[in-house]
Design an enzyme around this catalytic site. Structure first.
Site, PDB file in Angstrom:
ATOM      1  N   TYR A  72       0.839  -1.206   0.000  1.00  0.00           N
ATOM      2  CA  TYR A  72       0.000   0.000   0.000  1.00  0.00           C
ATOM      3  C   TYR A  72       0.870   1.252   0.000  1.00  0.00           C
ATOM      4  O   TYR A  72       0.570   2.223  -0.698  1.00  0.00           O
ATOM      5  CB  TYR A  72      -0.932   0.005   1.221  1.00  0.00           C
ATOM      6  CG  TYR A  72      -1.913   1.154   1.189  1.00  0.00           C
ATOM      7  CD1 TYR A  72      -3.157   1.011   0.572  1.00  0.00           C
ATOM      8  CD2 TYR A  72      -1.588   2.391   1.737  1.00  0.00           C
ATOM      9  CE1 TYR A  72      -4.050   2.071   0.521  1.00  0.00           C
ATOM     10  CE2 TYR A  72      -2.467   3.459   1.690  1.00  0.00           C
ATOM     11  CZ  TYR A  72      -3.700   3.293   1.074  1.00  0.00           C
ATOM     12  OH  TYR A  72      -4.569   4.340   1.011  1.00  0.00           O
ATOM     13  N   PHE A 124      -8.432  21.266 -24.343  1.00  0.00           N
ATOM     14  CA  PHE A 124      -8.802  19.860 -24.388  1.00  0.00           C
ATOM     15  C   PHE A 124      -9.974  19.685 -23.414  1.00  0.00           C
ATOM     16  O   PHE A 124     -10.063  20.373 -22.403  1.00  0.00           O
ATOM     17  CB  PHE A 124      -7.638  18.910 -24.047  1.00  0.00           C
ATOM     18  CG  PHE A 124      -8.076  17.480 -24.204  1.00  0.00           C
ATOM     19  CD1 PHE A 124      -8.313  16.966 -25.468  1.00  0.00           C
ATOM     20  CD2 PHE A 124      -8.346  16.684 -23.106  1.00  0.00           C
ATOM     21  CE1 PHE A 124      -8.802  15.675 -25.629  1.00  0.00           C
ATOM     22  CE2 PHE A 124      -8.828  15.393 -23.261  1.00  0.00           C
ATOM     23  CZ  PHE A 124      -9.057  14.885 -24.519  1.00  0.00           C
ATOM     24  N   THR A 125     -10.851  18.736 -23.729  1.00  0.00           N
ATOM     25  CA  THR A 125     -12.131  18.606 -23.010  1.00  0.00           C
ATOM     26  C   THR A 125     -11.959  18.503 -21.494  1.00  0.00           C
ATOM     27  O   THR A 125     -12.489  19.323 -20.740  1.00  0.00           O
ATOM     28  CB  THR A 125     -12.885  17.374 -23.540  1.00  0.00           C
ATOM     29  OG1 THR A 125     -12.016  16.238 -23.480  1.00  0.00           O
ATOM     30  CG2 THR A 125     -13.322  17.594 -24.981  1.00  0.00           C
ATOM     31  N   ASP A 215       1.116  19.838 -21.061  1.00  0.00           N
ATOM     32  CA  ASP A 215       0.350  18.604 -21.199  1.00  0.00           C
ATOM     33  C   ASP A 215       1.238  17.698 -22.042  1.00  0.00           C
ATOM     34  O   ASP A 215       1.334  17.851 -23.257  1.00  0.00           O
ATOM     35  CB  ASP A 215      -1.006  18.856 -21.868  1.00  0.00           C
ATOM     36  CG  ASP A 215      -1.835  17.565 -21.948  1.00  0.00           C
ATOM     37  OD1 ASP A 215      -1.223  16.477 -22.004  1.00  0.00           O
ATOM     38  OD2 ASP A 215      -3.069  17.653 -21.977  1.00  0.00           O
ATOM     39  N   LYS A 258      -1.297   7.192 -23.526  1.00  0.00           N
ATOM     40  CA  LYS A 258      -0.936   7.461 -24.927  1.00  0.00           C
ATOM     41  C   LYS A 258       0.547   7.113 -25.140  1.00  0.00           C
ATOM     42  O   LYS A 258       0.895   5.934 -25.197  1.00  0.00           O
ATOM     43  CB  LYS A 258      -1.232   8.923 -25.279  1.00  0.00           C
ATOM     44  CG  LYS A 258      -2.723   9.233 -25.446  1.00  0.00           C
ATOM     45  CD  LYS A 258      -3.449   9.471 -24.170  1.00  0.00           C
ATOM     46  CE  LYS A 258      -4.806  10.098 -24.363  1.00  0.00           C
ATOM     47  NZ  LYS A 258      -5.536  10.178 -23.074  1.00  0.00           N
ATOM     48  N   ARG A 383     -15.050  15.220 -32.933  1.00  0.00           N
ATOM     49  CA  ARG A 383     -14.263  16.261 -32.273  1.00  0.00           C
ATOM     50  C   ARG A 383     -14.682  17.584 -32.897  1.00  0.00           C
ATOM     51  O   ARG A 383     -13.999  18.169 -33.710  1.00  0.00           O
ATOM     52  CB  ARG A 383     -12.752  16.036 -32.448  1.00  0.00           C
ATOM     53  CG  ARG A 383     -12.225  14.781 -31.817  1.00  0.00           C
ATOM     54  CD  ARG A 383     -11.834  14.863 -30.340  1.00  0.00           C
ATOM     55  NE  ARG A 383     -12.910  14.858 -29.373  1.00  0.00           N
ATOM     56  CZ  ARG A 383     -12.747  14.519 -28.087  1.00  0.00           C
ATOM     57  NH1 ARG A 383     -11.570  14.139 -27.624  1.00  0.00           N
ATOM     58  NH2 ARG A 383     -13.744  14.574 -27.245  1.00  0.00           N
ATOM     59  N   PHE A 450     -20.174  15.002 -24.714  1.00  0.00           N
ATOM     60  CA  PHE A 450     -19.921  14.099 -25.845  1.00  0.00           C
ATOM     61  C   PHE A 450     -19.842  12.636 -25.422  1.00  0.00           C
ATOM     62  O   PHE A 450     -20.129  11.748 -26.207  1.00  0.00           O
ATOM     63  CB  PHE A 450     -18.618  14.498 -26.566  1.00  0.00           C
ATOM     64  CG  PHE A 450     -17.416  14.512 -25.678  1.00  0.00           C
ATOM     65  CD1 PHE A 450     -17.155  15.604 -24.865  1.00  0.00           C
ATOM     66  CD2 PHE A 450     -16.554  13.430 -25.615  1.00  0.00           C
ATOM     67  CE1 PHE A 450     -16.045  15.618 -24.025  1.00  0.00           C
ATOM     68  CE2 PHE A 450     -15.447  13.424 -24.782  1.00  0.00           C
ATOM     69  CZ  PHE A 450     -15.207  14.531 -23.980  1.00  0.00           C
TER      70      PHE A 450
END
Ligand code: PLI
Length: 458
Positions: A72, A124-125, A215, A258, A383, A450
């Site tokens: 943990y 970005f969303t 980002d 990604k 998009r 979306f």
């Protein structure tokens, strides 16, 4: 003689996929309310919904998972991850999160106050959601070329320094906690920024005591484009370029799903230990203890291995982007209007150019995405105006200049033959484009609509 390139790996395990019938697909897309997020994956033939969390891991990553330390607190796997991030990205402080938006949440909460402004190179969303949720306001400072699908400008992800300076003059630097700089800007079509631009952005921001938060989700892919396109970098490895990108920032949010080649995970990386302390204090409430942050020990092992692997040679990213370009070039040759230059993680079809008979408030990109699925079983993602959501103040739609269907290519998952099938499918829909009809909402969620919105044909 110059030979064709090929993937720098061979395939050890396969996962069967099944072509569906037109009747099955018509039933499935109606049941999903014309939203490809609401389809069952087993009803999809080639899944280009996203490149997020869909990578194929390597044998090394799978074997690293067996070494996961599930303690943990103080897991050995956490320290391996810390070492990987320090070595490859160069940030000292690591705050692990379950995925990118977990890091965005923590960063927004520790830095943004009510009424603050956060400039960024396109929204970005989830990033904008967390900025607004923390009381901030996002202001777009990307270069104008980013909004023009036909512009061949090589760095459409660049920050427009004049726009940024105007925001600073208008609201005052003390209302701007940081600028959010995205690499290979997703909503612009996977378009890179240049190192020259990032460095200038960093210098401008630091003159005003404004932090630069990267980002870094697709920073590796951005590094590849810098190697190809920016003067003086052709002989640098992507590993060196990635380190240089990070050197002009004060921290980064990362969706490891990604570039980092894992199915789940992310982190917030920082230089300032005091900011990291604040982040960790919130982390324990929202994500998990500061040495796992929502990931299991085996997730952290796979992630550490993925971070090393993605930069171990330039061949991985060359093949990854090479495959995207292969599909892009096939579509360009067939006359399909899409964002150019072809981006790093997918193809972005210009839905307003394909469907001029559908007004933007009848969601042309949503309609085209649904039509492509119905025709071929290929799943993409809207998009455009649906993703852009509504202005929280006026309640009106945001009307983005780009109204796109994204076909995002998972890393190391599909072959060139799959890309050929995708290209044929897109061409088929394009040839029958007059038959595509606009949509209207039957259900519209308040936030990040979306993902779960439902539609019917007008
Ligand atoms: O999906 P997350 O929470 O791991 O990461 C959020 C996120 C942050 N920044 C950028 C540039 C992203 O692309 C991103 C997630 N993108 C998704 C899910 C996509 O399909 O593009």
């Amino acid at each position: 003689m110059r030979r064709s390139w090929a993937e720098p790996y061979k395939i050890k395990m396969v996962e069967p996929i099944r072509m569906t019938t037109p009747e099955e697909r018509a039933t499935a897309i109606t049941a999903a309310g014309y939203n490809t997020f609401l389809l069952r994956a087993e009803d999809v033939y080639i899944d280009l919904l996203t490149d997020s969390g869909t990578s194929a891991m390597s044998d090394r990553q799978w074997s690293a998972m067996m070494l996961g330390d599930e303690a943990y607190a103080g897991s050995r796997s956490f320290y391996r991850l810390v070492d990987a991030v320090q070595e490859v990205y160069g940030y000292e402080e690591l705050v692990p999160t379950h995925q990118g938006r977990g890091a965005e949440h923590i960063l927004s909460q520790i830095l943004i106050g009510e009424g603050d402004v956060v400039p960024g190179n396109m929204y970005f969303t989830t990033t904008r959601f967390h900025q607004e949720h923390a009381g901030g306001r996002f202001v777009d400072v990307i270069v104008d070329e980013a909004h023009d699908p036909e512009s061949l400008f090589p760095f459409k992800g660049n920050v427009d320094l004049d726009k940024l300076q105007r925001v600073i003059d208008e609201v005052g630097a003390d209302r701007i906690p940081y600028i959010s700089v995205e690499t290979n800007v997703n909503m612009a079509g996977g378009q890179p920024l240049s190192l020259e631009n990032l460095k200038a952005t960093y210098e401008l921001c630091h003159r005003h005591d404004i932090l630069v938060m990267l980002d870094a989700t697709r920073a590796l892919e951005n590094a590849w484009f810098i190697k190809q396109r920016e003067y003086g970098y052709a002989d640098h490895s992507v590993a060196e370029i990635l380190r240089e990108i990070c050197s002009y920032t004060d921290g980064a949010t990362m969706s490891s799903k990604k570039d980092n080649l894992v199915n789940i995970g992310g982190f917030l990386a920082l230089r300032d230990p005091e900011l990291a302390r604040k982040a960790r204090a919130l982390l324990v409430a929202f994500e998990g203890l500061h040495t796992y942050g929502g990931m299991s020990g085996r997730d952290m092992e796979a992630l550490a291995a993925g971070i090393h692997e993605m930069v171990s040679t330039d061949d991985h990213v060359a093949a990854r982007i090479g495959q995207v370009e292969y599909l892009g070039n096939a579509l360009i040759k067939a006359g399909i209007p899409l964002i150019r230059p072809v981006g790093g993680h997918g193809i972005f079809i210009d839905a307003m150019a394909v469907l001029p008979h559908i007004p933007q408030d009848q969601f042309p990109a949503q309609a085209l995405t649904a039509a492509l699925y119905k025709e071929s079983g290929v799943r993409g993602m809207e998009r455009g105006i649906v993703s852009a959501g509504r202005d929280p103040k006026t309640g009106d739609h945001h009307y983005p200049k780009l109204e796109l269907v994204r076909l995002a290519i998972p890393r190391r998952v599909y072959t060139q033959a799959h890309m050929d099938v995708v290209a044929e499918s897109v061409v088929e829909v394009f040839e029958n484009r007059e038959a595509v009809r606009g949509l209207r909402f039957t259900y519209e969620p308040d936030e990040l609509r979306f993902f779960q919105a439902r539609f019917e044909e007008v």
